[in-house]
Design an enzyme around this catalytic site. Structure first.
Site, mmCIF file in Angstrom:
data_model
loop_
_atom_site.group_PDB
_atom_site.id
_atom_site.type_symbol
_atom_site.label_atom_id
_atom_site.label_comp_id
_atom_site.label_asym_id
_atom_site.label_seq_id
_atom_site.Cartn_x
_atom_site.Cartn_y
_atom_site.Cartn_z
ATOM 1 C CG ASP A 10 8.303 29.204 -1.317
ATOM 2 O OD1 ASP A 10 9.115 28.247 -1.304
ATOM 3 O OD2 ASP A 10 8.580 30.314 -1.810
ATOM 4 C CD1 TRP A 15 10.064 26.174 9.866
ATOM 5 C CD2 TRP A 15 11.101 24.188 9.718
ATOM 6 N NE1 TRP A 15 9.791 25.465 11.022
ATOM 7 C CE2 TRP A 15 10.414 24.241 10.949
ATOM 8 C CE3 TRP A 15 11.817 23.032 9.402
ATOM 9 C CZ2 TRP A 15 10.423 23.190 11.869
ATOM 10 C CZ3 TRP A 15 11.836 21.983 10.313
ATOM 11 C CH2 TRP A 15 11.150 22.074 11.528
ATOM 12 C CB SER A 55 6.290 23.226 -9.889
ATOM 13 O OG SER A 55 7.691 23.313 -9.756
ATOM 14 C CG ASN A 58 9.274 21.810 -7.344
ATOM 15 O OD1 ASN A 58 8.143 21.782 -6.885
ATOM 16 N ND2 ASN A 58 10.058 22.880 -7.211
ATOM 17 N NE ARG A 178 5.440 32.093 -3.337
ATOM 18 C CZ ARG A 178 6.014 31.716 -4.447
ATOM 19 N NH1 ARG A 178 5.442 31.961 -5.594
ATOM 20 N NH2 ARG A 178 7.177 31.109 -4.439
ATOM 21 C CB SER A 186 5.737 30.021 -8.679
ATOM 22 O OG SER A 186 6.522 30.958 -7.992
HETATM 23 C C1 FPP Z 1 8.552 24.527 -1.264
HETATM 24 O O1 FPP Z 1 9.550 24.747 -0.307
HETATM 25 C C2 FPP Z 1 7.931 23.228 -1.087
HETATM 26 C C3 FPP Z 1 7.975 22.203 -1.981
HETATM 27 C C4 FPP Z 1 8.659 22.300 -3.275
HETATM 28 C C5 FPP Z 1 7.371 20.901 -1.689
HETATM 29 C C6 FPP Z 1 6.065 20.935 -0.974
HETATM 30 C C7 FPP Z 1 5.915 19.680 -0.221
HETATM 31 C C8 FPP Z 1 5.397 19.552 1.030
HETATM 32 C C9 FPP Z 1 4.782 20.639 1.769
HETATM 33 C C10 FPP Z 1 5.438 18.251 1.754
HETATM 34 C C11 FPP Z 1 4.701 17.118 1.182
HETATM 35 C C12 FPP Z 1 3.404 17.422 0.582
HETATM 36 C C13 FPP Z 1 2.326 16.664 0.756
HETATM 37 C C14 FPP Z 1 1.095 16.940 0.004
HETATM 38 C C15 FPP Z 1 2.331 15.554 1.715
HETATM 39 P P1 FPP Z 1 11.052 24.974 -0.806
HETATM 40 O O2 FPP Z 1 11.737 23.665 -0.739
HETATM 41 O O3 FPP Z 1 11.033 25.627 -2.146
HETATM 42 O O4 FPP Z 1 11.574 25.950 0.293
HETATM 43 P P2 FPP Z 1 12.699 27.072 0.111
HETATM 44 O O5 FPP Z 1 12.198 28.031 -0.929
HETATM 45 O O6 FPP Z 1 12.784 27.679 1.474
HETATM 46 O O7 FPP Z 1 13.962 26.370 -0.287
#
Ligand code: FPP
Length: 230
Positions: A10, A15, A55, A58, A178, A186
């Protein structure tokens, strides 16, 4: 050393926002963390690494972000395949994989087949994954088995139930990490996390690299796991 590490990755968006960058830049940097963490798990002998990459919830994100994430995943699989072979990594995936764009599914199945004989770390990507839907799918599968006469209803216990989950081939996670400080599960591996040790860090996923993984594993090594006993 935990045998199975599961991670809720997360904080990619935060970031990027902190740096005035588009959210996708956060996901790209998050993919770098995936590479580092996977390589380190291989070095340290972690046998299973499950990553919550996307998810079912998402899908509700803006279309542009969903499309960018799917492209990133496809690119990651294509680019990383030789590296996975080199590192002896076996790729697996859990979730409603048929929800993914066709190109993504194709690449995913290609790399799963390519790496099927590898004997190092098993990388399990949770994609279009929902813990609740996984449990519902398991219930459906059990009902079918009972109806078909392959299973006696009286025999259903936690062991039998877990054989109908997407994760039937893997042990339950020993450690759940996490990132970005949220104290939530979640909808991730709801059944499988029953006795898992939980480690939450404020670090955002793109900043989670080898020293952060070491800190999590060190913390895990101090835990006493009693599974409800004494
Ligand atoms: C959560 O951060 C992250 C995701 C929903 C996507 C995870 C994907 C990656 C780490 C990159 C690609 C994965 C692979 C396996 C190559 P967020 O967007 O919810 O962050 P925030 O809560 O700060 O908005």
């Amino acid at each position: 050393m935990p045998r199975h590490v599961a991670i809720i990755m997360d904080g990619n968006g935060r970031w990027a926002r902190e740096r005035g960058l588009p959210r996708i830049r956060g996901h790209e940097e998050g993919a770098e963390s995936v590479r580092t963490v996977l390589r380190t798990c291989g070095e340290w002998g972690v046998q299973y690494l499950t990553l919550y990459a996307f998810s079912t919830e998402n899908w509700k994100r803006p279309k542009t972000e969903v499309a960018a994430l799917m492209r990133l995943l496809e690119r990651f699989l294509r680019k990383e395949a030789p590296e996975l072979m080199e590192q002896n990594v076996r790729l697996q995936a859990i979730g409603r994989l048929t929800d993914l764009p066709e190109a993504c599914q194709k690449e995913l199945h290609r790399v799963i087949e390519l790496t099927a004989g590898n004997t190092g770390t098993t990388l399990i990507l949770a994609l279009s994954y929902s813990g609740r839907l996984e449990i519902i799918d398991a219930v459906r599968s059990l009902i079918q088995a009972v109806k078909a006469g392959h299973l006696d209803e009286a025999m259903i216990d936690p062991g039998v139930f877990s054989k109908h989950l997407y994760t039937r081939y893997y042990p339950d996670p020993d450690l759940l990490i996490r990132t970005s400080g949220e104290m939530r599960i979640s909808n991730f591996l709801l059944w499988q996390l029953s006795y898992t040790e939980i480690y939450v860090t404020k670090k955002l996923w793109p900043d989670f690299r080898k020293p952060e993984l070491l800190a999590a594993i060190e913390d895990y090594s101090t835990r006493q796991r009693r599974y409800g006993g004494l």
